[in-house]
Scaffold this motif. Structure first.
Motif, PDB file in Angstrom:
ATOM      1  N   ALA A   1       0.830  -1.203   0.000  1.00 35.95           N
ATOM      2  CA  ALA A   1       0.000   0.000   0.000  1.00 35.95           C
ATOM      3  C   ALA A   1       0.867   1.257   0.000  1.00 35.95           C
ATOM      4  CB  ALA A   1      -0.925  -0.001   1.212  1.00 35.95           C
ATOM      5  N   LYS A   2       1.913   1.246   0.802  1.00 31.50           N
ATOM      6  CA  LYS A   2       2.803   2.396   0.893  1.00 31.50           C
ATOM      7  C   LYS A   2       3.462   2.691  -0.452  1.00 31.50           C
ATOM      8  CE  LYS A   2       6.701   3.860   3.767  1.00 31.50           C
ATOM      9  NZ  LYS A   2       7.567   3.461   4.878  1.00 31.50           N
ATOM     10  N   VAL A   3       3.955   1.647  -1.113  1.00 29.62           N
ATOM     11  CA  VAL A   3       4.625   1.807  -2.404  1.00 29.62           C
ATOM     12  C   VAL A   3       3.621   2.236  -3.471  1.00 29.62           C
ATOM     13  CG1 VAL A   3       5.923   0.611  -4.198  1.00 29.62           C
ATOM     14  CG2 VAL A   3       6.436   0.170  -1.799  1.00 29.62           C
ATOM     15  N   ALA A   4       2.436   1.622  -3.478  1.00 33.31           N
ATOM     16  CA  ALA A   4       1.417   1.962  -4.470  1.00 33.31           C
ATOM     17  C   ALA A   4       0.960   3.415  -4.314  1.00 33.31           C
ATOM     18  CB  ALA A   4       0.231   1.015  -4.356  1.00 33.31           C
ATOM     19  N   LEU A   5       0.780   3.856  -3.085  1.00 32.79           N
ATOM     20  CA  LEU A   5       0.388   5.248  -2.858  1.00 32.79           C
ATOM     21  C   LEU A   5       1.488   6.213  -3.291  1.00 32.79           C
ATOM     22  CD1 LEU A   5      -1.431   4.977   0.579  1.00 32.79           C
ATOM     23  CD2 LEU A   5      -2.449   5.602  -1.612  1.00 32.79           C
ATOM     24  N   ALA A   6       2.721   5.853  -3.018  1.00 37.04           N
ATOM     25  CA  ALA A   6       3.842   6.692  -3.451  1.00 37.04           C
ATOM     26  C   ALA A   6       3.874   6.779  -4.976  1.00 37.04           C
ATOM     27  CB  ALA A   6       5.149   6.130  -2.917  1.00 37.04           C
TER      28      ALA A   6
ATOM     29  N   ALA B   1      11.370   3.931 -11.334  1.00 33.06           N
ATOM     30  CA  ALA B   1      12.738   3.461 -11.125  1.00 33.06           C
ATOM     31  C   ALA B   1      13.274   3.900  -9.760  1.00 33.06           C
ATOM     32  CB  ALA B   1      13.647   3.975 -12.230  1.00 33.06           C
ATOM     33  N   GLU B   2      12.973   5.128  -9.379  1.00 29.67           N
ATOM     34  CA  GLU B   2      13.419   5.622  -8.066  1.00 29.67           C
ATOM     35  C   GLU B   2      12.737   4.864  -6.939  1.00 29.67           C
ATOM     36  OE1 GLU B   2      14.427  10.284  -9.119  1.00 29.67           O
ATOM     37  OE2 GLU B   2      12.356   9.733  -8.664  1.00 29.67           O
ATOM     38  N   LEU B   3      11.428   4.634  -7.080  1.00 32.13           N
ATOM     39  CA  LEU B   3      10.700   3.881  -6.057  1.00 32.13           C
ATOM     40  C   LEU B   3      11.189   2.442  -5.978  1.00 32.13           C
ATOM     41  CD1 LEU B   3       7.063   5.184  -6.656  1.00 32.13           C
ATOM     42  CD2 LEU B   3       8.519   5.669  -4.684  1.00 32.13           C
ATOM     43  N   ALA B   4      11.454   1.847  -7.127  1.00 32.16           N
ATOM     44  CA  ALA B   4      11.938   0.468  -7.169  1.00 32.16           C
ATOM     45  C   ALA B   4      13.270   0.344  -6.441  1.00 32.16           C
ATOM     46  CB  ALA B   4      12.072   0.003  -8.605  1.00 32.16           C
TER      47      ALA B   4
ATOM     48  N   HIS C   1      10.855  -4.713  -8.060  1.00 31.17           N
ATOM     49  CA  HIS C   1      10.915  -4.492  -9.506  1.00 31.17           C
ATOM     50  C   HIS C   1       9.858  -3.456  -9.906  1.00 31.17           C
ATOM     51  CE1 HIS C   1      10.927  -5.412 -13.798  1.00 31.17           C
ATOM     52  NE2 HIS C   1      12.142  -5.905 -13.567  1.00 31.17           N
ATOM     53  N   PRO C   2      10.174  -2.585 -10.855  1.00 32.81           N
ATOM     54  CA  PRO C   2       9.202  -1.572 -11.292  1.00 32.81           C
ATOM     55  C   PRO C   2       7.875  -2.158 -11.766  1.00 32.81           C
ATOM     56  CG  PRO C   2      11.364  -1.051 -12.160  1.00 32.81           C
ATOM     57  CD  PRO C   2      11.477  -2.396 -11.511  1.00 32.81           C
ATOM     58  N   SER C   3       7.904  -3.316 -12.416  1.00 35.88           N
ATOM     59  CA  SER C   3       6.647  -3.914 -12.876  1.00 35.88           C
ATOM     60  C   SER C   3       5.779  -4.354 -11.690  1.00 35.88           C
ATOM     61  CB  SER C   3       6.900  -5.088 -13.815  1.00 35.88           C
ATOM     62  OG  SER C   3       7.590  -6.114 -13.147  1.00 35.88           O
ATOM     63  N   GLN C   4       6.422  -4.706 -10.579  1.00 37.50           N
ATOM     64  CA  GLN C   4       5.665  -5.076  -9.378  1.00 37.50           C
ATOM     65  C   GLN C   4       4.946  -3.848  -8.817  1.00 37.50           C
ATOM     66  OE1 GLN C   4       5.569  -8.475  -7.931  1.00 37.50           O
ATOM     67  NE2 GLN C   4       3.740  -7.338  -7.410  1.00 37.50           N
ATOM     68  N   ILE C   5       5.612  -2.719  -8.848  1.00 37.87           N
ATOM     69  CA  ILE C   5       4.996  -1.470  -8.379  1.00 37.87           C
ATOM     70  C   ILE C   5       3.798  -1.125  -9.251  1.00 37.87           C
ATOM     71  CG2 ILE C   5       5.351   1.007  -8.047  1.00 37.87           C
ATOM     72  CD1 ILE C   5       8.289   0.371  -7.393  1.00 37.87           C
ATOM     73  N   THR C   6       3.946  -1.294 -10.552  1.00 37.28           N
ATOM     74  CA  THR C   6       2.839  -1.030 -11.472  1.00 37.28           C
ATOM     75  C   THR C   6       1.646  -1.927 -11.159  1.00 37.28           C
ATOM     76  OG1 THR C   6       4.405  -0.373 -13.187  1.00 37.28           O
ATOM     77  CG2 THR C   6       2.181  -0.932 -13.909  1.00 37.28           C
TER      78      THR C   6
ATOM     79  N   GLN D   1      -2.032  -0.680  -9.847  1.00 36.22           N
ATOM     80  CA  GLN D   1      -3.258  -1.044 -10.566  1.00 36.22           C
ATOM     81  C   GLN D   1      -4.262  -1.707  -9.625  1.00 36.22           C
ATOM     82  OE1 GLN D   1      -2.582  -3.581 -13.931  1.00 36.22           O
ATOM     83  NE2 GLN D   1      -4.737  -3.626 -14.515  1.00 36.22           N
ATOM     84  N   GLN D   2      -3.784  -2.592  -8.754  1.00 35.92           N
ATOM     85  CA  GLN D   2      -4.668  -3.250  -7.786  1.00 35.92           C
ATOM     86  C   GLN D   2      -5.296  -2.232  -6.845  1.00 35.92           C
ATOM     87  OE1 GLN D   2      -2.275  -6.201  -5.820  1.00 35.92           O
ATOM     88  NE2 GLN D   2      -2.299  -7.587  -7.574  1.00 35.92           N
ATOM     89  N   LEU D   3      -4.504  -1.252  -6.410  1.00 36.60           N
ATOM     90  CA  LEU D   3      -5.017  -0.221  -5.518  1.00 36.60           C
ATOM     91  C   LEU D   3      -6.128   0.576  -6.189  1.00 36.60           C
ATOM     92  CD1 LEU D   3      -4.837   1.416  -2.872  1.00 36.60           C
ATOM     93  CD2 LEU D   3      -3.116   2.827  -3.989  1.00 36.60           C
ATOM     94  N   VAL D   4      -5.907   0.973  -7.428  1.00 34.82           N
ATOM     95  CA  VAL D   4      -6.902   1.763  -8.155  1.00 34.82           C
ATOM     96  C   VAL D   4      -8.177   0.951  -8.384  1.00 34.82           C
ATOM     97  CG1 VAL D   4      -7.380   2.861 -10.377  1.00 34.82           C
ATOM     98  CG2 VAL D   4      -5.200   3.270  -9.234  1.00 34.82           C
TER      99      VAL D   4
END
Length: 61
Positions: A15-20, A29-32, A38-43, A47-50
């Protein structure tokens, strides 16, 4: 090359990463790099959060 074992991330971290990512103050890339994922995991988490944000307020209806 060493193989990294499969990691599990807490719901709080996801949740923290998705909100960021939604804030858009840093690039994927910076968040990753910051959270060591991995950046694709953040994506995917973003998407799940939205997609499921309405469930928080609508009681799942």
């Amino acid at each position: 090359m060493t193989k990294r074992s499969r990691r599990t991330h807490s719901a709080g971290l996801k949740a923290k990463v998705a909100l960021a990512a939604l804030k858009g103050e840093k690039t994927l890339a910076e968040l990753a790099q910051q959270y060591d994922v991995h950046p694709s995991q953040i994506t995917a988490w973003k998407q799940q959060l939205v997609e499921h944000a309405a469930d928080l307020f609508g009681g799942g209806k």
